[in-house]
Structures are given as structure tokens and as C-alpha cells.
Motif scaffolding. Structure first.
Motif, PDB file in Angstrom:
ATOM      1  N   MET A  19       0.958  -1.321  -0.061  1.00  0.00           N
ATOM      2  CA  MET A  19       0.132   0.035  -0.027  1.00  0.00           C
ATOM      3  C   MET A  19       0.780   1.413   0.207  1.00  0.00           C
ATOM      4  SD  MET A  19      -1.620  -0.036   3.803  1.00  0.00           S
ATOM      5  CE  MET A  19      -0.365  -0.072   5.196  1.00  0.00           C
ATOM      6  N   VAL A  20       2.192   1.185   0.346  1.00  0.00           N
ATOM      7  CA  VAL A  20       3.085   2.425   0.356  1.00  0.00           C
ATOM      8  C   VAL A  20       3.306   2.772  -1.281  1.00  0.00           C
ATOM      9  CG1 VAL A  20       3.947   1.957   2.628  1.00  0.00           C
ATOM     10  CG2 VAL A  20       5.072   1.179   0.767  1.00  0.00           C
ATOM     11  N   TRP A  21       3.196   1.710  -2.190  1.00  0.00           N
ATOM     12  CA  TRP A  21       3.504   2.085  -3.621  1.00  0.00           C
ATOM     13  C   TRP A  21       2.343   2.257  -4.257  1.00  0.00           C
ATOM     14  CZ3 TRP A  21       8.418   2.969  -4.590  1.00  0.00           C
ATOM     15  CH2 TRP A  21       9.439   2.708  -3.774  1.00  0.00           C
ATOM     16  N   THR A  22       1.565   2.955  -3.796  1.00  0.00           N
ATOM     17  CA  THR A  22       0.369   2.842  -4.820  1.00  0.00           C
ATOM     18  C   THR A  22       0.304   3.464  -6.258  1.00  0.00           C
ATOM     19  OG1 THR A  22      -0.009   5.229  -4.053  1.00  0.00           O
ATOM     20  CG2 THR A  22      -1.278   3.435  -2.695  1.00  0.00           C
ATOM     21  N   LYS A  23       1.310   4.067  -6.672  1.00  0.00           N
ATOM     22  CA  LYS A  23       1.674   4.692  -7.977  1.00  0.00           C
ATOM     23  C   LYS A  23       2.669   3.672  -8.691  1.00  0.00           C
ATOM     24  CE  LYS A  23       1.166   9.574  -7.210  1.00  0.00           C
ATOM     25  NZ  LYS A  23       1.678  10.843  -7.212  1.00  0.00           N
ATOM     26  N   HIS A  24       3.007   2.564  -7.984  1.00  0.00           N
ATOM     27  CA  HIS A  24       4.113   1.693  -8.726  1.00  0.00           C
ATOM     28  C   HIS A  24       3.862   0.200  -8.371  1.00  0.00           C
ATOM     29  CE1 HIS A  24       6.139   5.316  -9.569  1.00  0.00           C
ATOM     30  NE2 HIS A  24       6.115   5.669  -8.377  1.00  0.00           N
ATOM     31  N   LYS A  25       2.667  -0.269  -8.224  1.00  0.00           N
ATOM     32  CA  LYS A  25       2.580  -1.504  -7.979  1.00  0.00           C
ATOM     33  C   LYS A  25       2.869  -2.556  -9.043  1.00  0.00           C
ATOM     34  CE  LYS A  25      -1.437  -0.922  -5.090  1.00  0.00           C
ATOM     35  NZ  LYS A  25      -3.018  -1.190  -4.725  1.00  0.00           N
ATOM     36  N   ASP A  26       3.046  -1.883 -10.371  1.00  0.00           N
ATOM     37  CA  ASP A  26       3.462  -2.929 -11.396  1.00  0.00           C
ATOM     38  C   ASP A  26       4.942  -3.129 -11.456  1.00  0.00           C
ATOM     39  OD1 ASP A  26       0.806  -2.923 -12.552  1.00  0.00           O
ATOM     40  OD2 ASP A  26       0.991  -1.390 -13.816  1.00  0.00           O
ATOM     41  N   ASN A  27       5.845  -2.323 -10.611  1.00  0.00           N
ATOM     42  CA  ASN A  27       7.195  -2.565 -10.478  1.00  0.00           C
ATOM     43  C   ASN A  27       7.498  -3.493  -9.302  1.00  0.00           C
ATOM     44  OD1 ASN A  27       6.429   0.263 -11.449  1.00  0.00           O
ATOM     45  ND2 ASN A  27       8.617  -0.136 -12.325  1.00  0.00           N
ATOM     46  N   MET A  28       6.415  -3.722  -8.372  1.00  0.00           N
ATOM     47  CA  MET A  28       6.767  -4.401  -7.073  1.00  0.00           C
ATOM     48  C   MET A  28       6.616  -5.664  -6.981  1.00  0.00           C
ATOM     49  SD  MET A  28       4.677  -3.311  -3.602  1.00  0.00           S
ATOM     50  CE  MET A  28       5.241  -4.150  -2.183  1.00  0.00           C
ATOM     51  N   ILE A  29       7.686  -6.353  -6.135  1.00  0.00           N
ATOM     52  CA  ILE A  29       7.453  -8.125  -5.952  1.00  0.00           C
ATOM     53  C   ILE A  29       7.109  -7.945  -4.638  1.00  0.00           C
ATOM     54  CG2 ILE A  29       8.784  -9.913  -5.806  1.00  0.00           C
ATOM     55  CD1 ILE A  29      10.497  -9.202  -7.989  1.00  0.00           C
ATOM     56  N   LEU A  30       6.214  -8.461  -4.172  1.00  0.00           N
ATOM     57  CA  LEU A  30       5.658  -8.419  -2.683  1.00  0.00           C
ATOM     58  C   LEU A  30       6.496  -9.308  -1.769  1.00  0.00           C
ATOM     59  CD1 LEU A  30       3.629  -7.298  -0.428  1.00  0.00           C
ATOM     60  CD2 LEU A  30       1.989  -9.139  -1.124  1.00  0.00           C
ATOM     61  N   MET A  31       6.929  -9.041  -0.758  1.00  0.00           N
ATOM     62  CA  MET A  31       7.860 -10.028  -0.107  1.00  0.00           C
ATOM     63  C   MET A  31       7.102 -10.436   1.135  1.00  0.00           C
ATOM     64  SD  MET A  31      10.898 -10.284  -1.373  1.00  0.00           S
ATOM     65  CE  MET A  31      11.815 -10.826  -0.152  1.00  0.00           C
ATOM     66  N   GLU A  32       7.187 -11.656   1.606  1.00  0.00           N
ATOM     67  CA  GLU A  32       6.919 -12.260   2.857  1.00  0.00           C
ATOM     68  C   GLU A  32       7.751 -11.510   4.147  1.00  0.00           C
ATOM     69  OE1 GLU A  32       5.978 -16.485   4.842  1.00  0.00           O
ATOM     70  OE2 GLU A  32       7.826 -16.525   3.494  1.00  0.00           O
ATOM     71  N   ARG A  33       6.732 -11.161   4.803  1.00  0.00           N
ATOM     72  CA  ARG A  33       7.201 -10.437   6.127  1.00  0.00           C
ATOM     73  C   ARG A  33       8.299 -11.386   6.765  1.00  0.00           C
ATOM     74  NH1 ARG A  33       2.114  -7.365   6.498  1.00  0.00           N
ATOM     75  NH2 ARG A  33       2.642  -5.291   5.726  1.00  0.00           N
ATOM     76  N   TYR A  34       9.383 -10.850   7.225  1.00  0.00           N
ATOM     77  CA  TYR A  34      10.375 -11.346   8.091  1.00  0.00           C
ATOM     78  C   TYR A  34      10.171 -10.979   9.775  1.00  0.00           C
ATOM     79  CZ  TYR A  34      14.733 -13.085  10.240  1.00  0.00           C
ATOM     80  OH  TYR A  34      15.656 -13.295  10.679  1.00  0.00           O
ATOM     81  N   HIS A  35       9.441 -11.950  10.100  1.00  0.00           N
ATOM     82  CA  HIS A  35       9.249 -11.588  11.840  1.00  0.00           C
ATOM     83  C   HIS A  35      10.212 -12.380  12.856  1.00  0.00           C
ATOM     84  CE1 HIS A  35       5.445  -9.680  10.706  1.00  0.00           C
ATOM     85  NE2 HIS A  35       5.072 -10.440   9.918  1.00  0.00           N
ATOM     86  N   PHE A  36      11.247 -11.946  13.159  1.00  0.00           N
ATOM     87  CA  PHE A  36      12.182 -12.538  13.859  1.00  0.00           C
ATOM     88  C   PHE A  36      11.838 -12.368  15.414  1.00  0.00           C
ATOM     89  CE2 PHE A  36      16.098 -13.056  16.301  1.00  0.00           C
ATOM     90  CZ  PHE A  36      16.385 -14.254  15.946  1.00  0.00           C
ATOM     91  N   PHE A  37      11.443 -10.906  15.661  1.00  0.00           N
ATOM     92  CA  PHE A  37      11.297 -10.726  17.027  1.00  0.00           C
ATOM     93  C   PHE A  37       9.658 -10.778  17.526  1.00  0.00           C
ATOM     94  CE2 PHE A  37      15.229  -8.515  15.881  1.00  0.00           C
ATOM     95  CZ  PHE A  37      15.965  -9.024  16.798  1.00  0.00           C
ATOM     96  N   ALA A  38       9.540 -10.981  18.665  1.00  0.00           N
ATOM     97  CA  ALA A  38       8.002 -10.985  19.432  1.00  0.00           C
ATOM     98  C   ALA A  38       7.465  -9.869  19.030  1.00  0.00           C
ATOM     99  CB  ALA A  38       8.041 -11.445  20.820  1.00  0.00           C
ATOM    100  N   SER A  39       8.058  -8.625  19.219  1.00  0.00           N
ATOM    101  CA  SER A  39       7.491  -7.328  18.932  1.00  0.00           C
ATOM    102  C   SER A  39       7.035  -7.191  17.578  1.00  0.00           C
ATOM    103  CB  SER A  39       8.533  -6.190  19.352  1.00  0.00           C
ATOM    104  OG  SER A  39       9.454  -6.373  18.474  1.00  0.00           O
ATOM    105  N   SER A  40       7.667  -7.880  16.496  1.00  0.00           N
ATOM    106  CA  SER A  40       7.153  -7.723  15.381  1.00  0.00           C
ATOM    107  C   SER A  40       5.821  -8.526  15.091  1.00  0.00           C
ATOM    108  CB  SER A  40       8.219  -8.451  14.452  1.00  0.00           C
ATOM    109  OG  SER A  40       7.847  -8.420  12.934  1.00  0.00           O
ATOM    110  N   CYS A  41       5.863  -9.653  15.793  1.00  0.00           N
ATOM    111  CA  CYS A  41       4.586 -10.384  15.537  1.00  0.00           C
ATOM    112  C   CYS A  41       3.380  -9.588  16.421  1.00  0.00           C
ATOM    113  CB  CYS A  41       4.721 -11.853  16.247  1.00  0.00           C
ATOM    114  SG  CYS A  41       5.831 -12.847  15.387  1.00  0.00           S
ATOM    115  N   ARG A  42       3.832  -9.072  17.451  1.00  0.00           N
ATOM    116  CA  ARG A  42       2.738  -8.182  18.413  1.00  0.00           C
ATOM    117  C   ARG A  42       2.247  -6.971  17.341  1.00  0.00           C
ATOM    118  NH1 ARG A  42       6.049  -8.907  22.631  1.00  0.00           N
ATOM    119  NH2 ARG A  42       6.967  -6.906  22.282  1.00  0.00           N
ATOM    120  N   GLN A  43       3.084  -6.282  16.546  1.00  0.00           N
ATOM    121  CA  GLN A  43       2.948  -5.246  15.524  1.00  0.00           C
ATOM    122  C   GLN A  43       1.764  -5.362  14.771  1.00  0.00           C
ATOM    123  OE1 GLN A  43       6.403  -3.585  13.828  1.00  0.00           O
ATOM    124  NE2 GLN A  43       5.152  -2.147  12.416  1.00  0.00           N
TER     125      GLN A  43
END
Length: 516
Positions: free
Chosen positions: A338-362
């Protein structure tokens, strides 16, 4: 001394020959100078023009050292603009002191800087008004007017034109603060730079790659956000030296801990052979620069191409207007679409890397993080290893399998082509995945499946290959099991989207709901 006709600006190529030698005290070899607008001090037009020249000089026809002009672009602009800034400061100081340049030249005791400046001024005066030559003095005046009248102000630094030195109040163009604070380039100059750089980049068979930081290349957390299950990490953090494949870093001065994603070192090394890479994060600039040090300690991959939210032109959005590369040659890796609303055709969506517990909570995940489980993402089969294969495939097709002229090719079309191969020949029907009152064709999962090359249907038929369901008890689910069609969970599509590869159906079984 190089000379050009009066009232006619020299070409970039002609100026380039003058500056190639990079003299300790380069002087613009034309009969004219430009008033800075500060007191009586005057300076050679060349000092203001050097930035414009450097942007041309940094585009070698075929450099054996650098694959692209942008490899040196930031460092070169920094050096030139620092010099330009020092000159402006000196002129401002001279103007505010109320003393004329003639008075300064008559002082008996001056430091080395003043003596050097006086010598440059004397040399310039000799060039502008040779003794006994009134006609050359008139030529100099005409050229000065010509420079001011003809200059299109391709860019500005501290609101001064980088060519003629005049004050520029108009806020047109784009700021490039990550290259040098206070630098703004006009739209025409950006187009020129992009076009020139693109030609050079294509000659070296490279494209552009924009990389997000958090949850794409790494994961960070505040030290006070570590859970009791993560306390063991404090004794396992690495130093920057001797860790070839990345690792865990404690940044005490930032009260932060950062974990690099597995395979990151190999990914950056291999990707740099195919792409000129940028970092682009929604974090602040100080954070972005520290993360760049962890990812690229030898400054081999990013140089000064590190963009933060402080450098963007749109609030809470990312855009390619601050990238000195043509959009048709740019690929983006990011975990947030959603932060690339003007350039979605250029984008490869990455699976999020959740190493820390705070990231999962976020992100609202009620599960244990990788750190709490004392494990990590696979280096060989994880997200970065998978996306590297995709990038290699796209790069190969772009340069080796298209019939069109190289300059007219568009990497976005190649991206679509590769994506459509993932679920090619798959015909899907969905069961109890979307709300009944919701039009299925507008659902994100439906759209993703079509982007991956699948055909989505609303009803069952003999041509259906997969039933996508959340419940084995639905009519369509029972039909699939009865006639041996694939019955898969929606995560089968989501995972294929992240890894750009069709996944084994048996790894995504559908469970029976609890009320059945």
C-alpha cells in the motif's frame, strides 16, 4: 585556454574537456564571470557550473571500474556541492563584512586561503578584461547577460542555480536530499540524467532494484521490547567484523537490536551483478544509514543510494520520483504494497520477516516469533533465496529473450509475464472463502490468483483443477474430494504469491470446522 563565441553557451562536451584534468584550482575558461548577488564579490561562472559538468562527467562511455554513472554519482555531487557551499559561505561572509574585493587584495597579511583566492581573482580579471582590449570587455559583459538569460536553471542548491548562480525561488522539480542536503533538480534535468544513466546501465546489462529494509531485509526491535524468552539473544549478538552471512547485532547507542534476514549476504552479492540497488525505507535517515552499514559494511552495493522517509516527496508513501532511474527499468522488493500505490506494477511483494516477538505483536499475530522458538528462516529455501531466482529469471528474459529494441523494453511487462507462469493452467473455484454478499471478483485473493496466471470460476465443472476452501464440509469441498480434485487452503495461493512458485498441494490441507 579554450574559447567560445560571445553570447553562446559552450556545450557540455566542450566544458568536459576543460575539466577532465581536474585542476586543483579549475577556472571556467571563458571570458566572463557571474555576479553572486552578494556584495561586490564576483566569481567565475565555472564554479557554479561544475555540478552540471560533473553530472555529465560521471557518465563514462565504458568504464572498466564502474558499471554505471550512479556508482560515483552521490560521492561526486557531495564533493562538488561541498565546494560550492564553501564558496557561497565565503561570498556571504565577504558581503556581510562590507569590504570590497579590491580592499582584500591590498591587505598585507592574509592566510593561504586568501592568497589563493586573490590569485584566482587576478587570473579571472586578466581573462575578462585584458589590458587595452575594450572589445573583449564588451564580450565579457554580453556573455554574462547571455548566461543569465539563457540558463534554464536545471537544478538548485541552497536556492541558487547550480549553473548560473542566480537565486531560484521557484519550488519546481524534486529534492534529492539523500544525495546532498539542499539539492533540488528540475524535471528536465532529471529526465536527462535518467536517460543518460539508463543507456550506460543497459550497456552493462543492469537494471535498478529498490529494496525495503524492515521485514524485507531485516527485523529490528527496541531492547526494552525483548520478552523474557528473548533475553538469551543479548549474549549472542555479533560484531560487524567476521560475520560473512550476517547475523544479530546489538546497537546500544540506538537501544536497538537488529537481525539480518538469512541469505542476505549472498543475495546482495548476486543481485549487485544484475542491478544497481537502492535502499528505501519509511524509517528515519539516521536509522536507514545505520542499517546500511550492517548490510553493506564495505560500501560495495549502495554507496549513497539510501533513501528514508525524510527524503520522500509524499507523506506515508514511497515513490520512484526520487530514484535516478527510469520506471521501465525499476523493480521493487517490499513487504507493504500500500505504500507503493503509484508503482504496483514494479513491485514484488515480500513475505514479512518476523524474527522478534515485538514484530508479531505489531501485526497482530498471536503466535511465537522465530526468536522465541529459537529458530530462523531457511537460508537455502527462504524468501530471499526464492526471490533471487525470480530476479535472475526476469533479468535473463529482459536482456536475452525479447525481440524489441533494448531501450524500449519494459521490465514491468517481463514481471507480469513471469508472474503469470506461477499458476498457469490452474482453474480455481472458491468455497466459503469470501462473504456471501461480497462480489468474489473484487476479492484480493481472487485478483492475486489471476495475476499468477490462474483462471478463477464461480461454479464447479469438469475443467476445475482446484477447490480453494476453509472448510471440508462445504458442497464444493466434498465434490472435490469425491472426484479427486485438489482441495487446498487459501494459504496455497498466498504462499505461491510470495515465493513465485506453485506449492505442493498436500502441504496446504483444509481442516474440518469445529462445529461439524
Amino acid at each position: 585556454m579554450a574559447e567560445w563565441p560571445a553570447c553562446k553557451l559552450p556545450t557540455t562536451e566542450a566544458l568536459l574537456s576543460t575539466f577532465t584534468r581536474r585542476n586543483p584550482c579549475p577556472i571556467f575558461q571563458i571570458d566572463g564571470c557571474v555576479d553572486t548577488g552578494h556584495g561586490q564579490a564576483r566569481r567565475p561562472a565555472s564554479r557554479a557550473a561544475r555540478f552540471h559538468l560533473s553530472s555529465s562527467m560521471c557518465f563514462p562511455t565504458d568504464s572498466p571500474v564502474h558499471s554505471s554513472s550512479s556508482e560515483d554519482f552521490t560521492a561526486l555531487i557531495d564533493a562538488e556541492l561541498d565546494d560550492f557551499a564553501a564558496l557561497i559561505d565565503a561570498e556571504l561572509e565577504a558581503g556581510s563584512s562590507g569590504s570590497s574585493s579590491d580592499e582584500r587584495c591590498n591587505e598585507e597579511e592574509v592566510d593561504d586561503h586568501s592568497r589563493n583566492k586573490r590569485r584566482k581573482t587576478e587570473k579571472l580579471e586578466y581573462q575578462v578584461e585584458p589590458q587595452g582590449s575594450t572589445s573583449q570587455g564588451l564580450i565579457a559583459e554580453k556573455l554574462e547577460v547571455s548566461l543569465k538569460d539563457i540558463c534554464t536553471h536545471p537544478g538548485s542548491f541552497r536556492q541558487m542555480c547550480i549553473i548560473c548562480g542566480q537565486r531560484v525561488d521557484e519550488e519546481s522539480g524534486v529534492t534529492f536530499g539523500y544525495i546532498h542536503k539542499g539539492l533540488r533538480l528540475g524535471n528536465d534535468e532529471i529526465v536527462r540524467l535518467r536517460s543518460t544513466d539508463m543507456k550506460n546501465l543497459l550497456r552493462h546489462k543492469k537494471l535498478y532494484l529498490v529494496l525495503d529494509l524492515d521485514h524485507t531485509l531485516l527485523n529490528s526491535t527496541q531492547l526494552n521490547h525483548l520478552t523474557s524468552e528473548e533475553e538469551y539473544l543479548k549474549a549472542q549478538s555479533d560484531s560487524l567484523q567476521g560475520v560473512p552471512e550476517g547475523g544479530l547485532f546489538t546497537l546500544e547507542f540506538m537501544h536497538m537490536m537488529t537481525k539480518l534476514r538469512p541469505f542476505i549476504r549472498t543475495f546482495l552479492k548476486e543481485a549487485s551483478k544484475m542491478f544497481e540497488m537502492y535502499i528505501y525505507t519509511m524509517g528515519d535517515r539516521s536509522y536507514a544509514l545505520e542499517m546500511a552499514k550492517l548490510l553493506d559494511p564495505k560500501k560495495e552495493y549502495f554507496s549513497g543510494r539510501v533513501i528514508s522517509r525524510d527524503d520522500g516527496t509524499h507523506r506515508n508513501q514511497k515513490a520512484l520520483d526520487v530514484i535516478l532511474g527510469q520506471e521501465s527499468a525499476v523493480l521493487i522488493l517490499d513487504d507493504t504494497e500500500m505504500v507503493w500505490t503509484k508503482h504496483k506494477d514494479n513491485m514484488i511483494l515480500m513475505e514479512r520477516y518476523h524474527f522478534f516477538a515485538s514484530s508479531c505483536r505489531q501485526f497482530g499475530f498471536n503466535c511465537k516469533s522465530l526468536s522465541q522458538l529459537k529458530t530462523d528462516e531457511s537460508a537455502s529455501y527462504g524468501a530471499l533465496a526464492s526471490v533471487l531466482k525470480v530476479l535472475q529469471q526476469i533479468h535473463h528474459i529482459f536482456f536475452n529473450e525479447l525481440d524489441s529494441d533494448l531501450a524500449s523494453r519494459d521490465v514491468r511487462q517481463v514481471l507480469k509475464r513471469v508472474r503469470k507462469e506461477v499458476l498457469k493452467d490452474c482453474k480455481l473455484v472458491f468455497s466459503r472463502v469470501f462473504p456471501k454478499k461480497f462480489q468474489a471478483e473484487n476479492n484480493l485473493l481472487w485478483k492475486i490468483a489471476e495475476q499468477l496466471g490462474a483462471t478463477c470460476l464461480t461454479g464447479i465443472s469438469s475443467s476445475v483443477t482446484h477447490v480453494v476452501s476453509l472448510d471440508v464440509g462445504t458442497e464444493k469441498s466434498r465434490w472435490a474430494m469425491k472426484i479427486y480434485k485438489y482441495l487446498v487452503h487459501p494459504r496455497w495461493i498466498e504462499t505461491a504469491n510470495f515465493f513465485w512458485q506453485k506449492q505442493p498441494e498436500e502441504n496446504f490441507p483444509v481442516s474440518q470446522t469445529k462445529n461439524q
